[in-house]
Design an enzyme around this catalytic site. Sequence first.
Site, mmCIF file in Angstrom:
data_model
loop_
_atom_site.group_PDB
_atom_site.id
_atom_site.type_symbol
_atom_site.label_atom_id
_atom_site.label_comp_id
_atom_site.label_asym_id
_atom_site.label_seq_id
_atom_site.Cartn_x
_atom_site.Cartn_y
_atom_site.Cartn_z
ATOM 1 N N ASP A 8 0.889 -1.141 -0.049
ATOM 2 C CA ASP A 8 -0.017 0.081 -0.011
ATOM 3 C C ASP A 8 1.088 1.184 -0.029
ATOM 4 O O ASP A 8 2.167 1.285 0.125
ATOM 5 C CB ASP A 8 -0.790 -0.007 1.297
ATOM 6 N N ASP A 10 0.061 4.988 0.946
ATOM 7 C CA ASP A 10 0.158 5.904 1.997
ATOM 8 C C ASP A 10 0.268 5.320 3.311
ATOM 9 O O ASP A 10 -0.755 4.501 3.526
ATOM 10 C CB ASP A 10 -1.132 6.934 1.699
ATOM 11 N N GLU A 17 -0.291 11.238 4.724
ATOM 12 C CA GLU A 17 -1.794 11.419 5.326
ATOM 13 C C GLU A 17 -1.817 12.923 5.871
ATOM 14 O O GLU A 17 -3.207 13.652 5.703
ATOM 15 C CB GLU A 17 -2.209 10.367 6.292
ATOM 16 N N THR A 46 -9.223 4.842 1.654
ATOM 17 C CA THR A 46 -10.184 4.226 0.780
ATOM 18 C C THR A 46 -10.658 4.893 -0.537
ATOM 19 O O THR A 46 -11.657 4.920 -1.315
ATOM 20 C CB THR A 46 -11.457 4.154 1.687
ATOM 21 N N GLY A 47 -9.658 5.898 -0.702
ATOM 22 C CA GLY A 47 -9.740 6.546 -2.282
ATOM 23 C C GLY A 47 -10.527 7.913 -2.003
ATOM 24 O O GLY A 47 -11.068 8.057 -1.026
ATOM 25 N N ARG A 70 -9.455 18.526 -8.507
ATOM 26 C CA ARG A 70 -8.846 19.584 -9.164
ATOM 27 C C ARG A 70 -7.885 20.449 -8.097
ATOM 28 O O ARG A 70 -6.606 20.734 -8.300
ATOM 29 C CB ARG A 70 -9.677 20.480 -9.865
ATOM 30 N N SER A 108 -2.554 0.793 -4.402
ATOM 31 C CA SER A 108 -3.214 1.962 -3.856
ATOM 32 C C SER A 108 -4.458 2.411 -4.323
ATOM 33 O O SER A 108 -4.742 2.338 -5.510
ATOM 34 C CB SER A 108 -2.173 3.380 -3.919
ATOM 35 N N ALA A 110 -5.391 5.492 -3.976
ATOM 36 C CA ALA A 110 -5.418 6.838 -4.344
ATOM 37 C C ALA A 110 -5.269 6.959 -5.852
ATOM 38 O O ALA A 110 -5.261 5.870 -6.831
ATOM 39 C CB ALA A 110 -4.072 7.238 -3.796
ATOM 40 N N ARG A 112 -4.464 8.147 -9.617
ATOM 41 C CA ARG A 112 -3.077 8.018 -10.296
ATOM 42 C C ARG A 112 -2.101 8.990 -10.326
ATOM 43 O O ARG A 112 -0.971 8.991 -9.992
ATOM 44 C CB ARG A 112 -3.205 7.342 -11.699
ATOM 45 N N ASP A 167 -1.264 -0.421 6.435
ATOM 46 C CA ASP A 167 -1.322 0.347 7.581
ATOM 47 C C ASP A 167 -2.955 0.581 8.118
ATOM 48 O O ASP A 167 -3.013 1.288 9.198
ATOM 49 C CB ASP A 167 -0.887 1.824 7.356
#
Length: 382
Positions: A8, A10, A17, A46-47, A70, A108, A110, A112, A167
Site C-alpha cells: 500500500d 500512503d 496523510e 479508501t480513495g 482539481r 493504492s 489513491a 493515479r 497500515d
Amino acid sequence: MIKAVLFDMDGVLVDSEDLSISIGIKYFESRGYKAERKNFLSHLGTGMSDFIYGTASEIGAEVSVEDADRFYQEAYAKELENTVIAMPGAETVLHNIKNMGIKMAICSSAQRWKVNANIKALGVDPGFFDLVIAEDMIKRNKSNPDIYLLAIASLGVDRNDAIVFEDSRGGVLAGVNAGIRTVALTTTMTRDEAEHSMADRVIRDIKELEGIKDAKALEDCLFPPRNRSLLYGASYIMASGEPIRPEIINKCIKEAIEVRKSAYAPYSKYKVGAALLSAGTGLIYRGSNIENSSYGATICAERNAVTTAVSAEGGELGIDLIAIASEDSPPAPPCALCLQVIAEFSRPETEIILVGEGNVELRYLLRDLLPKPFVFPTMRKQ
Ligand code: THU
C-alpha cells in the site's frame, strides 16, 4: 518463499496523510466549510471519493469530488516541493528488495496522479515497480480483495508467495481477504488495533526492515519459523510453543466457511469446508469435499486440505489447528478416515474447531475425537 511484495502507498511508503488532511482542511475552507483533522480520520485510505464525501457528510458540506480533485492535484504538487513525505528507510528497503530479485507492486486506492507524485517523492523512477495499481484500475475499494487479487494475477505469482504491507484496517482486510500474508504497520493504526486487525504479522514501520538484504532473511524476519524440528506421526509431533492468537483462529474459521462454498457435492448436497494452520510456516491451507459418481471416490474436505498443505510445504506438515465448516447441527466432526489422516500430521493437542448451522462452534483437541490413532510401529514412542 517470498516472490512478490505488494505495498500500500500512503502510511506505508509515504507519510502523506497529514499533507492530505491539511489540504483537505484548506479545500473545505475555500468552499466555505470548516473541517477539522478528526473529520478526516476515518475516511483515510479508501480513495478520494470516500475521503471527500465521507468528510463532507460529517460536517454537512455539499461539494463535488471533481472539484476537490482539481484543488488537490494542484495543491499536492506544490506542497511536495517543500515537504518530505517518504517514510524513513523506505528508499533503502525498496532498493534492498529489488536486489533480492523480488517483484514489487504498489497497490493504492489513491488517484493515479497522487500515486505518481508519491513515487517521485520516494526518489525512484516510475518504472522501478513491476506494477502500479491506482484507483483507476479498481472498481471495489479495499477492504474488498480485488486490488491484491489483481496484483498477484498480473505479476503471475501464487498468493502463498506474496506478502502485503498495509497500515489501515480496511487495507489489512483486503490483503487477508485475498488470502495473502499481510503485515500491518503501526504508522496509522495503534499497536492494539493492528494486533486485532487479522494481520498475520505486526511491525512498527518499514524502517524495521532496513537492514535486511536477502529474501530468506526477509521471510524469517516477518514470519519466523515456529519450530522446524517437528516430528510427525500422531503421538510424536511436538508443540509449536506459542498459543495461537485469537485473530488467527478466527481467520481459520472464516476460511473454512468461505471454502465450503467451493465444495463439489452434487450427490449428497452436503457441503464441507476445512482450513488448517501449519505449525511450521503459519500458513493456512483450505479444502472442500469433492464428490464422485463412484461414491467411494469422494474426498472429504479435511483430507483435501491436508493433502494440499503437505504438497505445498514440500512433504512436511505439522497441524496446529483445523477448522471445519458444515451447515449441520450439531456441527459435523471429521469422519474417522479424516481423523486418522489429520493425526498423521498432528499432535494430541492439535485443535479441531467445528462450525455448523448458525455459526455454532464446538472446540475439541484431536485427542478428544481420536484418542488412539493407529501409529506405525517405527513411529511409536519408545
Ligand atoms: N464429508 C467431509 O467432507 N468430511 C467429513 O469428515 C465427513 C463427510 C463429506 C463427504 C461427502 O461429500 C459428504 O460430506 C457427505 O458424506
